[in-house]
Design a protein around this motif. Structure first.
Motif, PDB file in Angstrom:
ATOM      1  N   THR A 189       0.667  -1.100  -0.002  1.00 34.84           N
ATOM      2  CA  THR A 189       0.136   0.137  -0.059  1.00 34.84           C
ATOM      3  C   THR A 189       0.875   1.243  -0.058  1.00 34.84           C
ATOM      4  OG1 THR A 189      -0.120  -0.001   2.351  1.00 34.84           O
ATOM      5  CG2 THR A 189      -1.761  -1.068   1.294  1.00 34.84           C
ATOM      6  N   LEU A 190       0.230   2.492  -0.235  1.00 36.45           N
ATOM      7  CA  LEU A 190       1.020   3.629  -0.094  1.00 36.45           C
ATOM      8  C   LEU A 190       1.536   3.786   1.427  1.00 36.45           C
ATOM      9  CD1 LEU A 190      -1.271   6.343  -2.264  1.00 36.45           C
ATOM     10  CD2 LEU A 190       0.977   5.118  -2.800  1.00 36.45           C
ATOM     11  N   ALA A 191       0.721   3.537   2.291  1.00 31.72           N
ATOM     12  CA  ALA A 191       1.299   3.462   3.699  1.00 31.72           C
ATOM     13  C   ALA A 191       2.458   2.584   3.889  1.00 31.72           C
ATOM     14  CB  ALA A 191       0.146   2.894   4.750  1.00 31.72           C
ATOM     15  N   ASP A 192       2.608   1.349   3.199  1.00 33.87           N
ATOM     16  CA  ASP A 192       3.697   0.563   3.424  1.00 33.87           C
ATOM     17  C   ASP A 192       4.800   1.314   2.638  1.00 33.87           C
ATOM     18  OD1 ASP A 192       2.593  -1.886   4.507  1.00 33.87           O
ATOM     19  OD2 ASP A 192       1.667  -2.171   2.435  1.00 33.87           O
ATOM     20  N   LEU A 193       4.577   1.871   1.653  1.00 38.10           N
ATOM     21  CA  LEU A 193       5.730   2.519   0.964  1.00 38.10           C
ATOM     22  C   LEU A 193       6.471   3.718   1.656  1.00 38.10           C
ATOM     23  CD1 LEU A 193       4.589   2.472  -2.882  1.00 38.10           C
ATOM     24  CD2 LEU A 193       6.441   1.092  -1.852  1.00 38.10           C
ATOM     25  N   GLY A 194       5.499   4.474   2.410  1.00 41.55           N
ATOM     26  CA  GLY A 194       5.830   5.598   3.100  1.00 41.55           C
ATOM     27  C   GLY A 194       6.561   5.040   4.507  1.00 41.55           C
ATOM     28  N   GLU A 195       6.511   3.879   4.958  1.00 42.42           N
ATOM     29  CA  GLU A 195       6.881   3.462   6.204  1.00 42.42           C
ATOM     30  C   GLU A 195       8.195   2.519   6.023  1.00 42.42           C
ATOM     31  OE1 GLU A 195       3.551   1.408   8.135  1.00 42.42           O
ATOM     32  OE2 GLU A 195       2.641   3.042   8.407  1.00 42.42           O
ATOM     33  N   MET A 196       8.185   1.947   4.707  1.00 40.49           N
ATOM     34  CA  MET A 196       9.456   1.060   4.417  1.00 40.49           C
ATOM     35  C   MET A 196      10.651   1.782   4.003  1.00 40.49           C
ATOM     36  SD  MET A 196       7.408  -1.594   2.139  1.00 40.49           S
ATOM     37  CE  MET A 196       8.836  -2.450   1.535  1.00 40.49           C
ATOM     38  N   ASP A 212      10.391   8.008  -8.770  1.00 47.14           N
ATOM     39  CA  ASP A 212      10.636   9.067  -7.877  1.00 47.14           C
ATOM     40  C   ASP A 212       9.656  10.267  -7.801  1.00 47.14           C
ATOM     41  OD1 ASP A 212      12.850   7.584  -6.999  1.00 47.14           O
ATOM     42  OD2 ASP A 212      14.300   8.890  -8.288  1.00 47.14           O
ATOM     43  N   ARG A 213       9.407  10.743  -8.906  1.00 45.30           N
ATOM     44  CA  ARG A 213       8.693  12.003  -9.164  1.00 45.30           C
ATOM     45  C   ARG A 213       6.997  11.605  -8.849  1.00 45.30           C
ATOM     46  NH1 ARG A 213      12.486  12.862 -13.315  1.00 45.30           N
ATOM     47  NH2 ARG A 213      11.411  12.000 -14.934  1.00 45.30           N
ATOM     48  N   LEU A 214       6.803  10.554  -9.278  1.00 45.53           N
ATOM     49  CA  LEU A 214       5.437  10.009  -9.024  1.00 45.53           C
ATOM     50  C   LEU A 214       5.050   9.966  -7.388  1.00 45.53           C
ATOM     51  CD1 LEU A 214       2.470   9.330 -10.123  1.00 45.53           C
ATOM     52  CD2 LEU A 214       3.328   6.959 -10.453  1.00 45.53           C
ATOM     53  N   LEU A 215       6.185   9.304  -6.867  1.00 47.48           N
ATOM     54  CA  LEU A 215       5.991   9.089  -5.398  1.00 47.48           C
ATOM     55  C   LEU A 215       5.887  10.147  -4.471  1.00 47.48           C
ATOM     56  CD1 LEU A 215       8.130   6.065  -4.883  1.00 47.48           C
ATOM     57  CD2 LEU A 215       5.781   5.818  -4.503  1.00 47.48           C
ATOM     58  N   VAL A 220       4.278  10.327  -0.827  1.00 50.64           N
ATOM     59  CA  VAL A 220       4.992   9.348  -0.142  1.00 50.64           C
ATOM     60  C   VAL A 220       6.145   9.767   0.174  1.00 50.64           C
ATOM     61  CG1 VAL A 220       5.856   7.414  -0.347  1.00 50.64           C
ATOM     62  CG2 VAL A 220       3.726   7.393  -1.557  1.00 50.64           C
ATOM     63  N   ARG A 221       6.483  10.235   1.376  1.00 50.64           N
ATOM     64  CA  ARG A 221       7.770  10.541   1.874  1.00 50.64           C
ATOM     65  C   ARG A 221       8.798   9.294   2.223  1.00 50.64           C
ATOM     66  NH1 ARG A 221       6.980  15.166   6.084  1.00 50.64           N
ATOM     67  NH2 ARG A 221       9.270  15.515   5.572  1.00 50.64           N
ATOM     68  N   ARG A 222       9.600   9.087   1.309  1.00 52.51           N
ATOM     69  CA  ARG A 222      10.481   7.835   1.358  1.00 52.51           C
ATOM     70  C   ARG A 222      11.560   8.027   2.459  1.00 52.51           C
ATOM     71  NH1 ARG A 222      12.662   6.966  -4.240  1.00 52.51           N
ATOM     72  NH2 ARG A 222      13.456   9.170  -3.966  1.00 52.51           N
ATOM     73  N   HIS A 223      11.880   6.897   3.138  1.00 52.62           N
ATOM     74  CA  HIS A 223      13.124   6.824   4.075  1.00 52.62           C
ATOM     75  C   HIS A 223      14.045   6.164   3.146  1.00 52.62           C
ATOM     76  CE1 HIS A 223      10.538   7.850   7.389  1.00 52.62           C
ATOM     77  NE2 HIS A 223       9.556   7.032   6.943  1.00 52.62           N
ATOM     78  N   PRO A 267      -0.512   0.470  -5.705  1.00 54.15           N
ATOM     79  CA  PRO A 267      -1.931   1.096  -5.823  1.00 54.15           C
ATOM     80  C   PRO A 267      -1.998   2.333  -7.004  1.00 54.15           C
ATOM     81  CG  PRO A 267      -1.180   1.791  -3.787  1.00 54.15           C
ATOM     82  CD  PRO A 267      -0.132   0.720  -4.379  1.00 54.15           C
ATOM     83  N   PHE A 268      -1.035   2.283  -7.972  1.00 51.90           N
ATOM     84  CA  PHE A 268      -1.124   3.295  -8.953  1.00 51.90           C
ATOM     85  C   PHE A 268      -0.507   2.760 -10.123  1.00 51.90           C
ATOM     86  CE2 PHE A 268       2.619   3.868  -5.762  1.00 51.90           C
ATOM     87  CZ  PHE A 268       3.917   3.695  -6.667  1.00 51.90           C
ATOM     88  N   PRO A 269      -0.592   3.336 -11.442  1.00 54.69           N
ATOM     89  CA  PRO A 269      -0.262   3.160 -12.577  1.00 54.69           C
ATOM     90  C   PRO A 269       1.388   2.869 -12.471  1.00 54.69           C
ATOM     91  CG  PRO A 269      -1.995   4.681 -12.819  1.00 54.69           C
ATOM     92  CD  PRO A 269      -1.558   4.623 -11.603  1.00 54.69           C
ATOM     93  N   PRO A 270       1.950   2.216 -13.330  1.00 58.26           N
ATOM     94  CA  PRO A 270       3.491   1.922 -13.321  1.00 58.26           C
ATOM     95  C   PRO A 270       4.135   3.056 -14.100  1.00 58.26           C
ATOM     96  CG  PRO A 270       2.372   0.375 -14.806  1.00 58.26           C
ATOM     97  CD  PRO A 270       1.205   0.961 -14.152  1.00 58.26           C
TER      98      PRO A 270
END
Length: 308
Positions: A189-196, A212-215, A220-223, A267-270
């Protein structure tokens, strides 16, 4: 630069173009029907005229000096204009040509194109030489590099100058170690991607991939825990860890089994990746470069079939 007048005549300009393109006195002489002594004499005269070596030895071969690289597109343009004025255009025959090309490619484009390109050259142009070299780093003098290279193949958004044509397309997918605890039915999920924790390109790579730009657009704030300077090491960085990364689909397919990876649904288009060939406008009418460019573009279908 003057290619006409009392000091440099058109024949010497032809010799100059052959020397700069072939980077070899013998091959340049064969190309324009000049003996090796005559071509060596022409090179000596050109060096005296420009006050520069033009070619300098690197190991067993020769490379262009900075001035030689700068002169090459101007010489080609001048000769093309002369051919138009005289109503004559030299055809390019790949079966007999010994043309020497330099092509700079992104690391990913090398994995897609190198094998089919070298195979095609061996079959239809056995004497043609193509030097493959990496794209210069982001922030470098890309116009100067384009003037020196025959073609530069890299992703749109990298800031490459010149004219261009699309070579192949791909899309980004998310990879994790197989059996990653966050995978639920193969999904993140988007939440997963934000927490991983993520592995991603660092500042020395492209200025952000489409993934990167789509996230960022999705909030999504990546770590980012691990950074690399090219796409190819990303699967290795992820293997056996709790990291995730976004890489081109073909790359993920090639590495999945060997490195024990899984391609996660998101959960978004590639996001799409488009790699294009770029060339200097002065070389737009060069029949040899047109042939090479068309050959490279034709290979995009080869890899697409192989990757299915």
């Amino acid at each position: 630069m003057r290619l006409t007048g009392t000091s440099v005549d058109l024949n010497l300009a032809v010799a100059l173009a052959a020397l700069l393109e072939e980077r070899n006195v013998t091959r340049a002489g064969e190309r324009v029907n000049m003996s090796q002594p005559a071509m060596s004499a022409a090179l000596a005269r050109l060096r005296g005229h420009f006050g520069d070596e033009l070619l300098h030895r690197t190991g067993r071969g020769y490379d262009l000096t900075p001035l030689g690289a700068e002169l090459l597109p101007a010489v080609r343009q001048a000769l093309a204009a002369a051919e138009v004025a005289l109503g004559h255009r030299t055809d390019f025959d790949p079966a007999t040509s010994s043309r020497h090309f330099t092509v700079a490619l992104s690391d990913y484009a090398v994995t897609v194109l190198a094998e089919p390109l070298l195979g095609a050259l061996a079959a239809v142009a056995p004497r043609v030489v193509v030097d493959l070299e990496p794209l210069p780093p982001a922030g470098s003098d890309l116009p100067s590099h384009l003037a020196r290279c025959d073609l530069m193949v890299g992703p749109l958004g990298y800031g490459l100058p010149g004219r261009r044509t699309v070579v192949f397309r791909d899309h980004f997918v998310c990879i994790v170690a197989a059996g990653h605890p966050r995978l639920r039915d193969g999904r993140l999920t988007l939440a997963d991607l934000g927490e991983m924790s993520h592995a991603a390109l660092g500042s020395g790579g492209m200025d952000g991939t489409p993934a990167d730009r789509l996230l960022t657009e999705l909030g999504v704030r990546r770590h980012v825990e691990v950074t690399v300077q090219a796409l190819l090491p990303l699967p290795v960085a992820v293997a056996g860890t709790d990291l995730c990364a976004f890489v081109p689909h073909r790359l993920a397919q090639r590495c999945r089994d060997q490195l024990g990876l899984a391609i996660a649904e998101v959960p978004f288009p590639p996001p799409e990746l488009i790699e294009a060939a770029h060339w200097h406008p002065a070389r737009a009418d060069d029949p040899a470069l047109t042939w090479l460019r068309d050959l490279i573009v034709s290979l995009r279908g080869t890899d697409a079939r192989r990757s299915r």
